[in-house]
Design a protein around this motif. Structure first.
Motif, PDB file in Angstrom:
ATOM      1  N   VAL A 120       0.725  -1.065   0.191  1.00 30.82           N
ATOM      2  CA  VAL A 120      -0.092  -0.066  -0.068  1.00 30.82           C
ATOM      3  C   VAL A 120       0.712   1.239   0.114  1.00 30.82           C
ATOM      4  N   GLN A 121       2.191   1.170   0.018  1.00 28.62           N
ATOM      5  CA  GLN A 121       2.981   2.238   0.298  1.00 28.62           C
ATOM      6  C   GLN A 121       2.920   3.351  -1.254  1.00 28.62           C
ATOM      7  N   LEU A 122       2.671   2.659  -2.271  1.00 30.61           N
ATOM      8  CA  LEU A 122       2.659   3.209  -3.460  1.00 30.61           C
ATOM      9  C   LEU A 122       1.397   4.155  -3.711  1.00 30.61           C
ATOM     10  N   PRO A 123       0.132   3.468  -3.359  1.00 28.41           N
ATOM     11  CA  PRO A 123      -1.016   4.143  -3.311  1.00 28.41           C
ATOM     12  C   PRO A 123      -1.035   5.348  -2.367  1.00 28.41           C
ATOM     13  N   LEU A 124      -0.539   4.895  -1.291  1.00 25.66           N
ATOM     14  CA  LEU A 124      -0.347   6.165   0.025  1.00 25.66           C
ATOM     15  C   LEU A 124       0.574   7.331  -0.541  1.00 25.66           C
ATOM     16  N   TYR A 125       1.600   6.953  -1.316  1.00 22.59           N
ATOM     17  CA  TYR A 125       2.445   7.933  -1.645  1.00 22.59           C
ATOM     18  C   TYR A 125       1.629   9.139  -2.800  1.00 22.59           C
ATOM     19  N   LEU A 126       1.085   8.311  -3.760  1.00 25.05           N
ATOM     20  CA  LEU A 126       0.266   8.968  -4.761  1.00 25.05           C
ATOM     21  C   LEU A 126      -0.766   9.836  -4.044  1.00 25.05           C
ATOM     22  N   MET A 127      -1.561   9.482  -2.920  1.00 26.08           N
ATOM     23  CA  MET A 127      -2.404  10.421  -2.387  1.00 26.08           C
ATOM     24  C   MET A 127      -1.817  11.328  -1.582  1.00 26.08           C
ATOM     25  N   ALA A 128      -0.582  11.032  -0.796  1.00 29.88           N
ATOM     26  CA  ALA A 128      -0.108  12.282  -0.280  1.00 29.88           C
ATOM     27  C   ALA A 128       0.696  13.189  -1.162  1.00 29.88           C
ATOM     28  N   SER A 129       0.977  12.773  -2.554  1.00 26.83           N
ATOM     29  CA  SER A 129       1.222  13.737  -3.389  1.00 26.83           C
ATOM     30  C   SER A 129       0.193  14.738  -3.767  1.00 26.83           C
ATOM     31  N   GLU A 130      -1.062  14.171  -4.053  1.00 28.45           N
ATOM     32  CA  GLU A 130      -2.154  14.877  -4.546  1.00 28.45           C
ATOM     33  C   GLU A 130      -2.534  15.930  -3.501  1.00 28.45           C
ATOM     34  N   LEU A 131      -2.145  15.757  -1.861  1.00 31.27           N
ATOM     35  CA  LEU A 131      -2.712  16.392  -1.122  1.00 31.27           C
ATOM     36  C   LEU A 131      -1.479  17.498  -0.567  1.00 31.27           C
ATOM     37  N   GLY A 132      -0.440  17.296  -1.143  1.00 33.76           N
ATOM     38  CA  GLY A 132       0.869  18.199  -0.859  1.00 33.76           C
ATOM     39  C   GLY A 132       1.644  17.755   0.436  1.00 33.76           C
ATOM     40  N   LEU A 133       1.357  16.286   0.924  1.00 40.11           N
ATOM     41  CA  LEU A 133       2.154  16.184   2.108  1.00 40.11           C
ATOM     42  C   LEU A 133       3.386  15.505   1.894  1.00 40.11           C
ATOM     43  N   VAL A 134       3.915  15.188   0.859  1.00 35.85           N
ATOM     44  CA  VAL A 134       5.138  14.364   0.645  1.00 35.85           C
ATOM     45  C   VAL A 134       6.294  15.326   1.028  1.00 35.85           C
ATOM     46  N   ASN A 135       7.218  14.744   1.885  1.00 36.06           N
ATOM     47  CA  ASN A 135       8.378  15.397   2.392  1.00 36.06           C
ATOM     48  C   ASN A 135       7.963  16.211   3.514  1.00 36.06           C
ATOM     49  N   THR A 136       7.011  15.752   4.273  1.00 29.99           N
ATOM     50  CA  THR A 136       6.562  16.486   5.615  1.00 29.99           C
ATOM     51  C   THR A 136       6.248  15.421   6.584  1.00 29.99           C
ATOM     52  N   TYR A 137       6.165  15.830   7.924  1.00 29.25           N
ATOM     53  CA  TYR A 137       6.072  15.019   8.906  1.00 29.25           C
ATOM     54  C   TYR A 137       4.511  14.224   8.753  1.00 29.25           C
ATOM     55  N   TRP A 138       3.574  14.905   8.424  1.00 28.00           N
ATOM     56  CA  TRP A 138       2.341  14.116   8.141  1.00 28.00           C
ATOM     57  C   TRP A 138       2.397  12.897   7.370  1.00 28.00           C
ATOM     58  N   ALA A 139       3.340  13.054   6.419  1.00 31.56           N
ATOM     59  CA  ALA A 139       3.379  11.923   5.321  1.00 31.56           C
ATOM     60  C   ALA A 139       3.661  10.687   5.966  1.00 31.56           C
ATOM     61  N   VAL A 140       4.459  10.735   7.033  1.00 31.90           N
ATOM     62  CA  VAL A 140       4.683   9.632   7.921  1.00 31.90           C
ATOM     63  C   VAL A 140       3.698   9.369   8.954  1.00 31.90           C
ATOM     64  N   LEU A 141       3.252  10.251   9.724  1.00 31.16           N
ATOM     65  CA  LEU A 141       2.502  10.132  10.878  1.00 31.16           C
ATOM     66  C   LEU A 141       1.050   9.481  10.430  1.00 31.16           C
ATOM     67  N   ILE A 142       0.324  10.116   9.497  1.00 32.21           N
ATOM     68  CA  ILE A 142      -1.083   9.837   9.142  1.00 32.21           C
ATOM     69  C   ILE A 142      -0.972   8.343   8.555  1.00 32.21           C
ATOM     70  N   PRO A 143      -0.439   7.707   7.761  1.00 30.16           N
ATOM     71  CA  PRO A 143      -0.660   6.429   7.648  1.00 30.16           C
ATOM     72  C   PRO A 143      -0.442   5.590   8.609  1.00 30.16           C
ATOM     73  N   SER A 144       0.491   5.844   9.605  1.00 30.84           N
ATOM     74  CA  SER A 144       0.708   5.050  10.863  1.00 30.84           C
ATOM     75  C   SER A 144      -0.563   5.026  11.786  1.00 30.84           C
ATOM     76  N   LEU A 145      -1.629   5.825  11.650  1.00 34.58           N
ATOM     77  CA  LEU A 145      -2.879   5.916  12.519  1.00 34.58           C
ATOM     78  C   LEU A 145      -3.488   4.439  12.443  1.00 34.58           C
ATOM     79  N   VAL A 146      -3.414   4.209  11.277  1.00 35.78           N
ATOM     80  CA  VAL A 146      -4.435   2.831  10.873  1.00 35.78           C
ATOM     81  C   VAL A 146      -3.651   1.473  11.295  1.00 35.78           C
ATOM     82  N   ASN A 147      -4.393   0.912  11.973  1.00 33.22           N
ATOM     83  CA  ASN A 147      -3.681  -0.570  12.491  1.00 33.22           C
ATOM     84  C   ASN A 147      -4.646  -1.612  12.581  1.00 33.22           C
ATOM     85  N   PRO A 148      -5.019  -2.136  11.300  1.00 33.93           N
ATOM     86  CA  PRO A 148      -5.889  -3.342  11.527  1.00 33.93           C
ATOM     87  C   PRO A 148      -5.812  -4.481  12.427  1.00 33.93           C
ATOM     88  N   PHE A 149      -4.458  -4.814  12.545  1.00 30.25           N
ATOM     89  CA  PHE A 149      -4.287  -5.887  13.595  1.00 30.25           C
ATOM     90  C   PHE A 149      -4.294  -5.394  15.209  1.00 30.25           C
TER      91      PHE A 149
END
Length: 309
Positions: free
Chosen positions: A153-182
């Motif tokens: 899922v890293q490539l789809p997450l990168y594409l979404m973060a790129s559309e939102l302008g979050l690439v190369n920011t702290y949010w790009a790493v923090l937001i995907p880490s909030l989802v934990n199905p396990f």
């Protein structure tokens, strides 16, 4: 004409009573086989322990050596003791960039793990205690998320973060880490084992709302499960290498594992980085060890949830 009368069947002979002091002998105990099995199990455990601790032992010994001793001496033998010198060089290199990487990792890990654990516990509690339409189907979707590797899922997450302008920011790493199905799955298991429905009904009868019931009644009961999920999330966030590699270009935003990887890529051009990579790897393990040692009491009790009903 003579008649014959049938003789009645003779009653069965009474069985002699058993003597009170006479019992069947127990099967012989083969002590030799038990000792052999114990020795084999202990031997396998010892081999596994040595195999597990050997890399950490090498890392600890290598962090005390100079660059020359790293290649001139045996991997598990000591050379000139330069641990403090190596540690000082690590903290001072490139204006202390390693300290910034360490702080970035703590930010990504502590904040993301805390919020992710709270969200997971709330979702697992809702799946367990509330009846709503499609509950089991939605929970099946969560279980499917457990089976999907994070790298997929890293490539789809990168594409979404790129559309939102979050690439190369702290949010790009923090937001995907909030989802934990396990974590959601574990939270539902813990909620079934730790939170009785009668206690929740009593809280509602006393006038507590749903949010207050969860925060004041259910959440304290779920403390062992909360810590267990937090440790799993903490470890996953601390070791999140590929997500940071995809999202970050600025080396000032790197977590410690990505920064050490970049140093290791340049050791052939800059040999002085080799001791820094080794001692940096040792320092990077310390927060995980501290977290497990400080929270192991809650973690052990959390792992036994549901074992005894």
């Amino acid at each position: 004409m003579s008649t014959q009368t049938a003789t009645p069947d003779a009653p069965p002979a009474p069985t002699p009573p058993r003597r009170a002091g006479r019992r069947s002998a127990p099967p012989p105990v083969r002590r030799g086989r038990g000792i052999t099995s114990r020795v084999m199990v202990n031997g396998i455990l010892a081999v596994v322990a040595v195999y597990t601790l050997m890399p950490l032992t090498w890392l600890l010994i290598a962090s005390t050596k100079s660059y020359r001793d790293l290649f001139a001496t045996n991997p598990f033998s000591l050379g000139d003791f330069r641990f403090l010198a190596n540690l000082t060089a690590l903290l001072e290199y490139n204006d202390g960039v390693f300290v910034r990487w360490l702080l970035n990792s703590l930010l990504y890990t502590v904040v993301a793990s805390g919020l992710s654990t709270l969200i997971s516990v709330a979702c697992g509690y809702a799946f367990d205690k509330y009846a709503f339409r499609g509950r089991e189907k939605w929970f099946g979707v969560v279980l499917v998320g457990v089976l999907v590797p994070s790298t997929v899922v890293q490539l789809p997450l990168y594409l979404m973060a790129s559309e939102l302008g979050l690439v190369n920011t702290y949010w790009a790493v923090l937001i995907p880490s909030l989802v934990n199905p396990f974590g959601v799955y574990l939270a539902r298991v813990f909620s079934e084992g730790y939170v009785p429905g009668e206690v929740l009904e009593a809280a509602r009868m006393d006038g507590a709302g749903e949010v207050r019931t969860f925060g004041k009644v259910a959440l304290p009961m779920l403390a062992p499960g909360f810590v267990t999920i937090f440790l799993f999330s903490f470890t996953a966030s601390w070791n999140n290498f590929y997500g940071a590699l995809m999202m970050l270009n600025d080396d000032r935003l790197y977590p410690v594992n990505l920064g050490l990887y970049m140093w290791n890529q340049n050791v052939y051009q800059q040999p002085e980085l080799y001791p820094l990579v080794i001692i940096g790897s040792l320092v990077a393990v310390v927060p995980l060890i501290v977290a497990f040692l400080c929270l192991q009491r809650f973690w052990r009790s959390g792992l036994t949830a549901g074992a005894v009903k």
